[in-house]
Design a protein around this motif. Structure first.
Motif, PDB file in Angstrom:
ATOM      1  N   ILE A 126      40.550  15.791  17.431  1.00  0.00           N
ATOM      2  CA  ILE A 126      41.646  16.484  18.125  1.00  0.00           C
ATOM      3  C   ILE A 126      41.157  16.826  19.532  1.00  0.00           C
ATOM      4  N   GLY A 137      39.813  14.376  25.526  1.00  0.00           N
ATOM      5  CA  GLY A 137      39.365  14.739  26.859  1.00  0.00           C
ATOM      6  C   GLY A 137      38.044  14.098  27.236  1.00  0.00           C
ATOM      7  N   VAL A 170      35.111  14.989  26.568  1.00  0.00           N
ATOM      8  CA  VAL A 170      34.131  14.921  25.477  1.00  0.00           C
ATOM      9  C   VAL A 170      34.671  14.073  24.325  1.00  0.00           C
ATOM     10  N   ILE A 212      47.880  16.245  22.190  1.00  0.00           N
ATOM     11  CA  ILE A 212      49.289  16.590  22.389  1.00  0.00           C
ATOM     12  C   ILE A 212      49.789  16.086  23.735  1.00  0.00           C
ATOM     13  N   SER A 213      48.878  15.672  24.616  1.00  0.00           N
ATOM     14  CA  SER A 213      49.291  15.205  25.939  1.00  0.00           C
ATOM     15  C   SER A 213      49.644  13.708  25.887  1.00  0.00           C
ATOM     16  N   SER A 240      37.780  18.963  19.603  1.00  0.00           N
ATOM     17  CA  SER A 240      37.166  18.892  20.928  1.00  0.00           C
ATOM     18  C   SER A 240      38.187  19.284  21.991  1.00  0.00           C
ATOM     19  N   VAL A 241      38.868  20.401  21.714  1.00  0.00           N
ATOM     20  CA  VAL A 241      39.879  20.880  22.661  1.00  0.00           C
ATOM     21  C   VAL A 241      39.203  21.720  23.744  1.00  0.00           C
ATOM     22  N   THR A 294      38.151  24.880  25.979  1.00  0.00           N
ATOM     23  CA  THR A 294      37.886  26.305  25.696  1.00  0.00           C
ATOM     24  C   THR A 294      37.586  27.012  27.025  1.00  0.00           C
ATOM     25  N   LYS A 317      33.314  20.641  18.015  1.00  0.00           N
ATOM     26  CA  LYS A 317      32.689  19.870  19.096  1.00  0.00           C
ATOM     27  C   LYS A 317      32.798  20.655  20.399  1.00  0.00           C
ATOM     28  N   SER A 318      33.906  21.398  20.542  1.00  0.00           N
ATOM     29  CA  SER A 318      34.070  22.236  21.740  1.00  0.00           C
ATOM     30  C   SER A 318      32.929  23.241  21.824  1.00  0.00           C
ATOM     31  N   LEU A 347      26.473  16.095  26.635  1.00  0.00           N
ATOM     32  CA  LEU A 347      26.620  15.077  27.694  1.00  0.00           C
ATOM     33  C   LEU A 347      26.961  15.738  29.029  1.00  0.00           C
ATOM     34  N   LYS A 401      23.907  25.827  22.075  1.00  0.00           N
ATOM     35  CA  LYS A 401      24.661  25.163  23.147  1.00  0.00           C
ATOM     36  C   LYS A 401      24.771  26.074  24.370  1.00  0.00           C
ATOM     37  N   SER A 420      31.971  21.518  35.405  1.00  0.00           N
ATOM     38  CA  SER A 420      33.107  22.028  34.645  1.00  0.00           C
ATOM     39  C   SER A 420      32.723  23.158  33.694  1.00  0.00           C
ATOM     40  N   CYS A 421      31.442  23.316  33.379  1.00  0.00           N
ATOM     41  CA  CYS A 421      31.147  24.216  32.254  1.00  0.00           C
ATOM     42  C   CYS A 421      30.140  25.340  32.490  1.00  0.00           C
ATOM     43  N   LYS A 436      31.658  28.918  33.106  1.00  0.00           N
ATOM     44  CA  LYS A 436      32.407  29.501  31.985  1.00  0.00           C
ATOM     45  C   LYS A 436      31.506  29.780  30.783  1.00  0.00           C
TER      46      LYS A 436
HETATM   47  N1  LIG Z   1      33.295  18.159  30.159  1.00  0.00           N
HETATM   48  C1  LIG Z   1      32.036  18.216  29.819  1.00  0.00           C
HETATM   49  O1  LIG Z   1      31.157  17.680  30.494  1.00  0.00           O
HETATM   50  C2  LIG Z   1      31.610  18.928  28.567  1.00  0.00           C
HETATM   51  C3  LIG Z   1      32.484  19.756  27.865  1.00  0.00           C
HETATM   52  N2  LIG Z   1      32.064  20.401  26.734  1.00  0.00           N
HETATM   53  C4  LIG Z   1      33.001  21.241  25.970  1.00  0.00           C
HETATM   54  O2  LIG Z   1      33.854  20.374  25.195  1.00  0.00           O
HETATM   55  C5  LIG Z   1      35.167  20.953  25.077  1.00  0.00           C
HETATM   56  C6  LIG Z   1      36.195  19.965  25.572  1.00  0.00           C
HETATM   57  O3  LIG Z   1      35.960  19.740  26.940  1.00  0.00           O
HETATM   58  P1  LIG Z   1      36.641  18.559  27.740  1.00  0.00           P
HETATM   59  O4  LIG Z   1      36.681  17.337  26.885  1.00  0.00           O
HETATM   60  O5  LIG Z   1      35.975  18.527  29.063  1.00  0.00           O
HETATM   61  O6  LIG Z   1      38.152  19.144  27.880  1.00  0.00           O
HETATM   62  P2  LIG Z   1      39.447  18.399  28.380  1.00  0.00           P
HETATM   63  O7  LIG Z   1      40.305  19.442  28.997  1.00  0.00           O
HETATM   64  O8  LIG Z   1      39.087  17.166  29.160  1.00  0.00           O
HETATM   65  O9  LIG Z   1      40.145  17.881  27.021  1.00  0.00           O
HETATM   66  C7  LIG Z   1      40.661  18.708  26.047  1.00  0.00           C
HETATM   67  C8  LIG Z   1      41.899  18.023  25.454  1.00  0.00           C
HETATM   68  O10 LIG Z   1      42.347  18.750  24.315  1.00  0.00           O
HETATM   69  C9  LIG Z   1      43.753  18.628  24.243  1.00  0.00           C
HETATM   70  N3  LIG Z   1      44.298  19.672  23.372  1.00  0.00           N
HETATM   71  C10 LIG Z   1      44.298  21.025  23.548  1.00  0.00           C
HETATM   72  N4  LIG Z   1      44.858  21.641  22.484  1.00  0.00           N
HETATM   73  C11 LIG Z   1      45.217  20.668  21.605  1.00  0.00           C
HETATM   74  C12 LIG Z   1      45.820  20.690  20.318  1.00  0.00           C
HETATM   75  N5  LIG Z   1      46.150  21.835  19.713  1.00  0.00           N
HETATM   76  N6  LIG Z   1      46.059  19.508  19.711  1.00  0.00           N
HETATM   77  C13 LIG Z   1      45.721  18.328  20.294  1.00  0.00           C
HETATM   78  N7  LIG Z   1      45.127  18.252  21.517  1.00  0.00           N
HETATM   79  C14 LIG Z   1      44.878  19.413  22.153  1.00  0.00           C
HETATM   80  C15 LIG Z   1      44.205  18.750  25.684  1.00  0.00           C
HETATM   81  O11 LIG Z   1      45.512  18.206  25.860  1.00  0.00           O
HETATM   82  C16 LIG Z   1      43.112  17.951  26.408  1.00  0.00           C
HETATM   83  O12 LIG Z   1      43.479  16.591  26.603  1.00  0.00           O
HETATM   84  C17 LIG Z   1      35.110  22.273  25.837  1.00  0.00           C
HETATM   85  O13 LIG Z   1      34.830  23.298  24.924  1.00  0.00           O
HETATM   86  C18 LIG Z   1      33.937  22.090  26.795  1.00  0.00           C
HETATM   87  O14 LIG Z   1      33.328  23.315  27.119  1.00  0.00           O
HETATM   88  C19 LIG Z   1      30.816  20.213  26.234  1.00  0.00           C
HETATM   89  C20 LIG Z   1      29.920  19.400  26.869  1.00  0.00           C
HETATM   90  C21 LIG Z   1      30.249  18.699  28.082  1.00  0.00           C
END
Ligand SMILES: NC(=O)C1=CN([C@@H]2O[C@H](COP(=O)(O)OP(=O)(O)OC[C@H]3O[C@@H](n4cnc5c(N)ncnc54)[C@H](O)[C@@H]3O)[C@@H](O)[C@H]2O)C=CC1
Ligand SMILES: O=C(O)[C@H]1O[C@H](OP(=O)(O)OP(=O)(O)OC[C@H]2O[C@@H](n3ccc(=O)[nH]c3=O)[C@H](O)[C@@H]2O)[C@H](O)[C@@H](O)[C@@H]1O
Length: 283
Positions: free
Chosen positions: A7, A10, A12, A34-35, A85-86, A88, A126-127, A159, A216, A271-272, A275
């Motif tokens: 789920i 994004g 990740v 959902i997007s 992996s939504v 946060t 995963k988030s 990553l 993490k 990005s992280c 936060k």
């Molecule tokens: N971007 C990065 O480099 C890294 C991010 N993280 C963590 O991983 C998590 C995800 O980060 P990203 O992938 O960057 O976020 P992102 O914003 O790129 O993707 C998240 C996706 O989840 C979807 N989403 C939200 N609620 C939903 C639901 N109820 N049902 C279905 N889809 C839903 C959104 O539409 C969005 O496409 C965060 O907690 C972040 O802190 C961890 C390591 C690296």
């Protein structure tokens, strides 16, 4: 055939699931979101994110054992393992605004899993989440569980943007935390078996749930601390005539310190880091 659903398609979810699909041809992987525009982009020639090597991995697996879909409920219903992996982000209002992690997206995903599931599931965090989130998620899932057994695992992602494929292909470590019960240990082993298709066993670390969740945030805090330290040195260099590149090279040559993540900059962005540190301090 083991079925995985993720789920959140994004930064990740997309690359991580693409790598699992590439390395585990016998596992069917569905990435749901959902997007609609995001899923359409994953199904097109213009992927929603750019990462060196990602296009090739997606092209090899898409339509075979890797699928991108907006039919969230169908794929969650069918899955044995559900990654969440939504996003946060930092909370913008309410208790902890400006510091705490906003878990609304995570909680709504958990409620949906509880609503549609009719079989036992392993649910993987995963988030990046605050330590003890698994306890809250467990409550949501088991509140009305209809006899279904849920095992929650913490499997944070390390990553970095720009090197995602290399980081996934050759990770320093994969961390899996779970409950220390027979069912919990079985779930940890099931996820370990997925990563063991390409990650050497000694790099797959298993811990209890809380250690994995906290590690993490701790790793990001340690990395950010190095950048803050070198930036503080940079100010001293400007005042004294020392050269920060020469100083960080000399400091990084100490094998106890090491050379990585010692480049001075205007302050860390990305990005992280911000936060996650706010979130750690809030805990
Ligand atoms: N971007 C990065 O480099 C890294 C991010 N993280 C963590 O991983 C998590 C995800 O980060 P990203 O992938 O960057 O976020 P992102 O914003 O790129 O993707 C998240 C996706 O989840 C979807 N989403 C939200 N609620 C939903 C639901 N109820 N049902 C279905 N889809 C839903 C959104 O539409 C969005 O496409 C965060 O907690 C972040 O802190 C961890 C390591 C690296
Ligand atoms: O949890 C996360 O989201 C991720 O956060 C960072 O990844 P990311 O923010 O994508 O990018 P980095 O390359 O780590 O850079 C972060 C920031 O630090 C700065 N930085 C990095 C390294 C350095 O030596 N000096 C420096 O100022 C960068 O310019 C950037 O603003 C971590 O590197 C990942 O391991 C982690 O998974």
């Amino acid at each position: 055939m083991v079925k995985i659903c993720c789920i959140g398609a994004g930064y990740v979810g997309g690359p991580t699931m693409a790598m699992i699909a590439l390395k585990c041809p016998k596992i069917e992987v569905a990435v749901v979101d959902i997007s609609v525009p995001r899923i359409n982009a994953w199904n097109s020639d213009q992927l929603p994110i750019y990462e060196p090597g990602l296009d090739e991995v997606v092209k090899q697996c898409r339509g075979k054992n890797l699928f991108f879909s907006t039919d969230v409920e169908k794929h969650v219903f069918e899955a044995d393992i559900v990654f969440v992996s939504v996003n946060t982000p930092t909370k913008t209002r309410g208790l902890g605004a400006g510091k705490a992690a906003d878990l609304t997206y995570w909680e709504s995903a958990a409620r949906m899993i509880a609503d549609v599931s009719k079989s036992d599931k392993i649910v993987v965090e995963k988030s990046t989440v605050p330590v003890k989130t698994a306890e809250a998620i467990e409550k949501i899932l088991t509140h009305n569980s209809k006899g279904i057994n849920y095992q929650i695992l913490s499997n944070p992602e390390f990553l970095a943007e720009g090197t995602a494929i290399q980081d996934l292909l050759n990770p320093d470590r994969v961390l899996i935390g779970g409950r220390e019960t027979p069912e919990g240990l079985k779930a940890v082993q099931a996820l370990k078996d997925v990563y063991a298709h390409w990650v050497p066993e000694d790099r797959i670390l298993t811990t209890n749930l809380w250690s994995a969740e906290l590690s993490k945030l701790a790793a990001n805090a340690f990395l950010a601390q190095r950048i803050s330290s070198v930036n503080a040195m940079s100010a001293l260099c400007e005042a004294t005539g020392a050269d920060v590149t020469q100083v960080s090279y000399a400091v990084g040559k100490d094998t106890r310190i090491g050379p990585k993540f010692l480049n001075a900059s205007v302050g860390f962005g990305g990005s992280c880091f911000q936060k996650d540190i706010l979130n750690l301090v809030y805990i």
